[in-house]
Design a protein around this motif. Structure first.
Motif, short mmCIF file in Angstrom:
data_model
loop_
_atom_site.label_atom_id
_atom_site.label_comp_id
_atom_site.label_asym_id
_atom_site.label_seq_id
_atom_site.Cartn_x
_atom_site.Cartn_y
_atom_site.Cartn_z
N LEU A 58 -0.23 20.00 -16.52
CA LEU A 58 0.02 20.58 -17.83
C LEU A 58 1.39 21.25 -17.82
CD1 LEU A 58 -0.83 21.53 -20.67
CD2 LEU A 58 -1.88 23.53 -19.58
N ASP A 59 2.27 20.81 -18.72
CA ASP A 59 3.61 21.38 -18.86
C ASP A 59 3.59 22.31 -20.07
OD1 ASP A 59 6.30 21.97 -18.96
OD2 ASP A 59 6.95 19.94 -19.49
N ILE A 60 3.60 23.62 -19.81
CA ILE A 60 3.48 24.63 -20.87
C ILE A 60 4.87 25.05 -21.36
CG2 ILE A 60 2.73 26.98 -21.40
CD1 ILE A 60 0.45 26.65 -19.46
N GLY A 61 5.04 25.09 -22.68
CA GLY A 61 6.34 25.47 -23.24
C GLY A 61 7.38 24.42 -22.92
N CYS A 62 7.02 23.16 -23.18
CA CYS A 62 7.84 22.03 -22.73
C CYS A 62 9.16 21.90 -23.47
CB CYS A 62 7.05 20.74 -22.86
SG CYS A 62 6.55 20.35 -24.56
N GLY A 63 9.29 22.52 -24.66
CA GLY A 63 10.51 22.34 -25.43
C GLY A 63 10.70 20.88 -25.78
N THR A 64 11.92 20.39 -25.66
CA THR A 64 12.19 18.98 -25.93
C THR A 64 11.98 18.10 -24.71
OG1 THR A 64 14.56 19.21 -25.49
CG2 THR A 64 13.83 19.56 -27.77
N GLY A 65 11.46 18.71 -23.63
CA GLY A 65 10.96 17.92 -22.51
C GLY A 65 11.92 17.59 -21.39
N ALA A 66 12.93 18.41 -21.15
CA ALA A 66 13.85 18.12 -20.05
C ALA A 66 13.09 17.99 -18.73
CB ALA A 66 14.91 19.21 -19.94
N GLN A 67 12.25 18.97 -18.42
CA GLN A 67 11.50 18.92 -17.17
C GLN A 67 10.33 17.94 -17.28
OE1 GLN A 67 11.57 21.71 -19.10
NE2 GLN A 67 9.48 21.50 -19.89
N THR A 68 9.79 17.75 -18.47
CA THR A 68 8.69 16.80 -18.65
C THR A 68 9.11 15.41 -18.20
OG1 THR A 68 8.15 18.04 -20.67
CG2 THR A 68 6.94 16.01 -20.26
N MET A 69 10.29 15.01 -18.60
CA MET A 69 10.76 13.68 -18.25
C MET A 69 11.03 13.55 -16.75
SD MET A 69 10.42 12.36 -21.15
CE MET A 69 11.05 10.71 -20.80
N VAL A 70 11.54 14.61 -16.14
CA VAL A 70 11.76 14.60 -14.68
C VAL A 70 10.42 14.47 -13.96
CG1 VAL A 70 12.64 15.87 -12.69
CG2 VAL A 70 13.88 15.95 -14.87
N LEU A 71 9.44 15.25 -14.40
CA LEU A 71 8.12 15.20 -13.77
C LEU A 71 7.49 13.82 -13.92
CD1 LEU A 71 6.84 18.68 -15.01
CD2 LEU A 71 7.40 18.08 -12.66
N ILE A 122 -0.33 23.39 -13.16
CA ILE A 122 0.22 23.95 -14.39
C ILE A 122 1.68 24.26 -14.13
CG2 ILE A 122 0.18 25.87 -16.03
CD1 ILE A 122 -2.82 26.11 -15.55
N TRP A 123 2.55 23.80 -15.02
CA TRP A 123 4.00 23.92 -14.86
C TRP A 123 4.57 24.64 -16.08
CZ3 TRP A 123 6.32 21.38 -10.59
CH2 TRP A 123 7.73 21.45 -10.53
N ALA A 124 5.42 25.64 -15.86
CA ALA A 124 6.02 26.35 -16.99
C ALA A 124 7.42 26.81 -16.61
CB ALA A 124 5.16 27.55 -17.40
N GLU A 125 8.41 26.07 -17.08
CA GLU A 125 9.81 26.44 -16.79
C GLU A 125 10.36 27.32 -17.90
OE1 GLU A 125 12.74 23.73 -15.38
OE2 GLU A 125 11.27 22.40 -14.44
N GLY A 126 10.72 28.54 -17.53
CA GLY A 126 11.37 29.45 -18.47
C GLY A 126 10.55 29.77 -19.70
N ALA A 127 9.21 29.70 -19.59
CA ALA A 127 8.38 29.86 -20.78
C ALA A 127 7.34 30.96 -20.66
CB ALA A 127 7.67 28.53 -21.10
N ILE A 128 6.96 31.33 -19.46
CA ILE A 128 5.84 32.25 -19.29
C ILE A 128 6.13 33.63 -19.87
CG2 ILE A 128 6.45 33.10 -16.98
CD1 ILE A 128 3.43 32.90 -16.30
N TYR A 129 7.42 33.97 -20.04
CA TYR A 129 7.76 35.28 -20.60
C TYR A 129 7.19 35.44 -22.01
CZ TYR A 129 11.32 33.27 -23.65
OH TYR A 129 11.95 32.55 -24.62
N ASN A 130 6.93 34.33 -22.71
CA ASN A 130 6.38 34.40 -24.07
C ASN A 130 5.00 35.05 -24.10
OD1 ASN A 130 8.30 32.97 -25.99
ND2 ASN A 130 8.14 31.46 -24.35
N ILE A 131 4.26 34.88 -23.04
CA ILE A 131 2.94 35.50 -22.94
C ILE A 131 2.95 36.68 -21.97
CG2 ILE A 131 2.12 33.95 -21.12
CD1 ILE A 131 -0.62 33.94 -22.41
N GLY A 132 3.96 36.71 -21.10
CA GLY A 132 4.05 37.74 -20.07
C GLY A 132 3.61 37.17 -18.74
N PHE A 133 4.37 37.42 -17.70
CA PHE A 133 4.12 36.83 -16.38
C PHE A 133 2.73 37.18 -15.86
CE2 PHE A 133 4.35 36.81 -11.73
CZ PHE A 133 4.92 35.58 -11.47
N SER A 134 2.41 38.47 -15.85
CA SER A 134 1.13 38.91 -15.30
C SER A 134 -0.04 38.33 -16.08
CB SER A 134 1.06 40.44 -15.30
OG SER A 134 -0.17 40.89 -14.79
N ARG A 135 0.05 38.38 -17.39
CA ARG A 135 -1.03 37.83 -18.21
C ARG A 135 -1.16 36.32 -18.03
NH1 ARG A 135 -1.31 37.59 -24.87
NH2 ARG A 135 -3.22 36.34 -24.97
#
Length: 251
Positions: A42-55, A109-122
């Motif tokens: 699962l790629d969370i906060g994928c945006g336009t998919g830069a890392q999605t395509m690499v994965l 679960i993969w999240a590049e530069g996105a977890i801050y939206n929910i908070g790292f700890s949470r």
């Protein structure tokens, strides 16, 4: 136009929506065991998919890429169709705070530069239940590189992201949340300058023209300039850090 809409419009045609690179995604991936066609990532906060395509290029896993922006996802869907990988890359609009997946159904679960939206700890705590036994969580998170830093940069980032912590603090949170810290590494500066900020500079004029040089558009451009200025001056004190962790069985 709402601020979020402006941000999406500014970033949607950029290769990436945050600091990172193909090389860093591949480096993080190398800390995981070999994935198979039966693996679900699962790629969370994928945006336009830069890392999605690499994965998708580097693994045979089935990938579900989610984001809350319809515009970002539309661009990713085009890439998926162009590459002929729609049979194993699923693109969905979904809020990371309301993930519709069964417990223990995900291998990674993969999240590049996105977890801050929910908070790292949470984020690491809530997402853990979705991972299979011994599953992996991989995130990149902005972190302090030193325990002390100049007051100006400390205030700047504390105002933007109060949860920002040192690598040691993040590692402690990882352990407390029920994971084994597998590895971490700091992104190279080029992941900011060449792969991210470069597009700030090249997009400014067209973006302002597109929005009639409105006050909100100019304010966003100024925020971007301040972000670049701070990184140029204070990059020794902070950066994005990839954290690779494995779900630990708890009693």
């Amino acid at each position: 136009m709402e601020t979020l809409d402006l941000i999406i419009d500014f970033h949607k045609n950029n290769p990436r929506q945050g600091p990172g690179s193909q090389q860093s995604t591949i480096k993080a991936l190398q800390f995981l065991p070999q994935l198979t066609p039966q693996s679900h990532l699962l790629d969370i906060g994928c945006g336009t998919g830069a890392q999605t395509m690499v994965l998708s290029e580097q693994t045979p896993a089935h990938i579900t890429a989610i984001d809350s922006s319809k515009e970002f996802l539309a661009l990713l869907k085009q890439k998926v169709l162009q590459q002929g990988i729609a049979n194993r890359v699923t693109v969905k609009e979904m809020d990371m705070e309301k993930l519709a997946f069964a417990p223990e159904s995900l291998d990674v679960i993969w999240a590049e530069g996105a977890i801050y939206n929910i908070g790292f700890s949470r984020g690491i705590r809530e997402w853990r239940s979705l991972l299979k036994k011994d599953g992996y969580l991989v995130v990149s998170e902005i972190s302090w590189l030193t325990p002390d830093r100049p007051q100006l940069v400390d205030k700047y980032w504390t105002d933007v992201y109060p949860e920002m912590g040192t690598i040691a603090e993040k590692t402690a949170q990882i352990e407390e949340a029920g994971y084994i810290p597998i590895a971490h590494f700091v992104l190279p500066e080029s992941d900011w300058t060449s792969h991210y900020f470069h597009y700030y500079e090249t997009n400014e004029a067209a973006f302002l023209e597109r929005h009639g040089h409105s006050e909100d558009a100019q304010a966003l451009v100024e925020e971007n300039r301040q972000e670049m200025k701070h990184f140029k001056k204070y990059s020794a004190y902070y950066n994005y850090v990839f954290y690779i962790m494995q779900k630990r069985e708890t009693k």
